[in-house]
Design an enzyme around this catalytic site. Structure first.
Site, PDB file in Angstrom:
ATOM      1  CG  ASP A  44      -2.031  -1.027   1.185  1.00  0.00           C
ATOM      2  OD1 ASP A  44      -2.306  -1.381   0.191  1.00  0.00           O
ATOM      3  OD2 ASP A  44      -2.574  -1.317   2.173  1.00  0.00           O
TER       4      ASP A  44
ATOM      5  CG  ASP B   2      -6.441  -1.677  -1.396  1.00  0.00           C
ATOM      6  OD1 ASP B   2      -6.769  -2.894  -1.400  1.00  0.00           O
ATOM      7  OD2 ASP B   2      -5.851  -1.246  -0.664  1.00  0.00           O
TER       8      ASP B   2
END
Length: 195
Positions: A132, A151
Site C-alpha cells: 500500500d 483497493d
C-alpha cells in the site's frame, strides 16, 4: 410447418466478457506497475507529499484487508480473493450488460492485484503482505489509511455494481421490473373479492 427459430432478445445482445477481461487486465497492469514503482522509490519511514499535502505516498506492507483491517487474517483474505475471482469468472459468459462488465472487471482486477501480492511477496505463499502506498486528505483534515490501486478498483467496482443494481439493470442488460418478477398466475382474479 413450424416457424423458424427466433432468437430471444437476450441472445441477440453481445456478450460483455471481453470488456470484463480488458478492464481487469488494465487494473492488474496499473496495480503491478504502481507497486513496483512504490517499492523501488519509496521508503517505509518517509512520506512524499504532493498537491499541497492533499495526497501523500508512503510505503506500507499490509498483511490485512484494505486500510489495514484484520492484519492477522492474511490467508483468509487470500482465500476470499480466490473465491471472488472464481465467482466472477463463472458468470462472465452470461454478461450482456456493460455496467455489470465494467463493475465486475474492476472487482476482478482489484482482487487479482492484491492476490498477486499475497502469493508472491514475503513472508510467503498466501501470506504475502500487500503493498500500500497512497493516502489522501479527508474532509476532517486527517489522512485516510494507506491503500493501493487495487483497493481503489475494488471500492469503485463495488459502488458501480450497487448503483447498477439499484437502477434495476440485470446481468443480461435488461431492466428488472419492480415488484414481483413472475406472479404465480396473472389470470387469477384480484384479491378485492376475497375476505
Amino acid at each position: 410447418m413450424s416457424e423458424p427459430h427466433q432468437e430471444s432478445v437476450e441472445s441477440r445482445r453481445p456478450r460483455k466478457a471481453a470488456v470484463l477481461v480488458a478492464v481487469a487486465c488494465i487494473v492488474v497492469a496499473l496495480d503491478v506497475i504502481s507497486k513496483i514503482f512504490a517499492v523501488d522509490r519509496l521508503e517505509p519511514t518517509q512520506s512524499k507529499r504532493i498537491l499541497g499535502g492533499l495526497v501523500y505516498f508512503s510505503l506500507v506492507r499490509n498483511p490485512g484487508a484494505a486500510f489495514g483491517i484484520a492484519g492477522s487474517m492474511t490467508i483468509v483474505f487470500a482465500v476470499v480473493a480466490v473465491a471472488v475471482i472464481v465467482m466472477i469468472i463463472r458468470i462472465a459468459g452470461r454478461l450482456r450488460s456493460l455496467p455489470w462488465a465494467i463493475g465486475l472487471g474492476l472487482l476482478l482486477g482489484g482482487a487479482c492485484g492484491n492476490l498477486i501480492d499475497r502469493v508472491f511477496r514475503s513472508p510467503g505463499l498466501f501470506r504475502g503482505h500487500v503493498v500500500d502506498f497512497i493516502s489522501v486528505l479527508g474532509p476532517d483534515g486527517e489522512h485516510f489509511p494507506v491503500f493501493n490501486l487495487a483497493d481503489s478498483a475494488i471500492t469503485i467496482g463495488a459502488v458501480a455494481l450497487a448503483l447498477t443494481g439499484l437502477l434495476g439493470i440485470g446481468l443480461d442488460g435488461r431492466r428488472i421490473p419492480a415488484g414481483p418478477a413472475n406472479p404465480a398466475n396473472p389470470a387469477d382474479p384480484p384479491d378485492r373479492d376475497r375476505p
